[in-house]
Design an enzyme around this catalytic site. Sequence first.
Site, short mmCIF file in Angstrom:
data_model
loop_
_atom_site.label_atom_id
_atom_site.label_comp_id
_atom_site.label_asym_id
_atom_site.label_seq_id
_atom_site.Cartn_x
_atom_site.Cartn_y
_atom_site.Cartn_z
CG HIS A 195 -9.09 -6.70 8.34
ND1 HIS A 195 -8.24 -6.45 9.43
CD2 HIS A 195 -10.30 -6.73 9.18
CE1 HIS A 195 -8.72 -6.38 10.61
NE2 HIS A 195 -10.01 -6.72 10.67
CB ALA A 250 0.82 0.89 14.47
CD GLN A 305 -0.37 -3.63 6.34
OE1 GLN A 305 0.26 -3.80 5.56
NE2 GLN A 305 -1.48 -3.89 6.02
CB ALA A 308 -2.86 -11.28 15.10
CB VAL A 309 0.91 -8.31 11.20
CG1 VAL A 309 0.27 -8.53 9.85
CG2 VAL A 309 0.56 -6.99 11.63
#
Length: 468
Positions: free
Chosen positions: A368, A387, A389, A423-424
């Site tokens: 990651h 996408a 971020q 998990a943004v």
Amino acid sequence: MMRYSRDMRGYGENPPDPRWPGGARIAVQIVVNYEEGGENSIEHGDAASEAFLSEITGAQPWPGQRHWNMETIYDYGARAGFWRLYRLLKGLPVTCYGVATALARSPEQTSAMVEAGWEMATHGLKWIDYKDVPREVEAEHIARAVALHTQVTGARPLGFYQGRASMNTVALGCEEGGFEYLADSYADELPFWHLHDGRPQLIVPYTLDANDMRFASGGFGTGEDFFAYLRDSFDCLWREGAEGRARMLSIGLHCRLAGRPGRAEGLKRFLDHVRAHDGVWFATRLDIARHWAAEHPYRAAERSSTLDRGAFVERFGGIYEHSPWVAERCWQGELGAAHDSAAGLAAAMAQVFRAAGDDERLAVLRAHPDLAGKLAAAKRLTAESTAEQASAGLDALTDAERAEFTRLNEAYVARHGFPFIIAVRDHDKPGIMAAMARRLQNDSATERAEAERQVMRIAELRLQAALE
């Protein structure tokens, strides 16, 4: 590769609105099984007498012998029980599951059903157990049933219920090609489409619980037992229909069972109870099948579990960051209809991830990128990470914000040995920064577990975006 044949998911938590006619809350469907004269009997060319669904507790087949008591119990169904049900159901839409040889042996009853406008579905050629019957023999019986049914009633059957089915029955019903619906399923309270050799076939599932056959098994003792169970089934579905979850209630009757006076009274009380409610659609099974086909026609949908290895890995190899082995091992496992949804496939991939070795899981974490780090600035993130971020505004940071992310990222990696993962899509920018500062203080074992949870959550969100 293992593929599980059964569909344990169905419509899931949010089934479609059936949009019953008139906005009805519930569709009520009544089946009269006409089997008398089609059961096992030496006189019918069978090897033994009948032993199923009668008043004789613990009945066993009599090989090579006729069973007078059993035969006369079935005779009662044709001679007396049928006519009692016929009168009780007058004016209602009814489906007859007619065993072809039974209909042929009862011309007056058959004529009465046809003249009353009952839907005449086929219940097969003979009312026997098909579990050990060779596929080709069962196929021949289905063809003969359709032919005899057509000769006896004047029209071919459009619905098919074998009842004592084999593992071949549904496939053979699909292959026959002329049925608008099949009924050999108890899997749902709504019709559904079944795909056989690329051809869709509508299934209108039947019932063994709201069924008078339970008098023969000891489930129901009195007509009051029957009434209470049917009433409670109706009340539950009627209430759920008012809550926006309309369903279908199928009721199964047999002339020799529900046609007995003490049981027919329970059925009468139930029908009176239903008639006292609004929002009820009485319908035949063919009515329901045609309504469903019009309102919810078959639409082909992607089924992840049917993809070949190359297509599956190409489609899902990026779900776990730079770790296509997760998709590869998932494909090799037991996939089925339950894994054709985002939640199902996410669960299967998470299982693979959890089962992996410690080094493999750690490699996924280290694959990651840093949040808002150098790879993002160089536009070298995967499409999924880019996408994600961007969804939290991490692609448009102030100089001060970028400097703070850099500081936190470097401190986090130095402490734990892998990048900060979150998990943004579940958070906004301030929430992400607060989580980084808080989790930086965790011990590495705690943080490792949290990072792995976040990896699996990211995968779930990516699959939702890909499949839904």
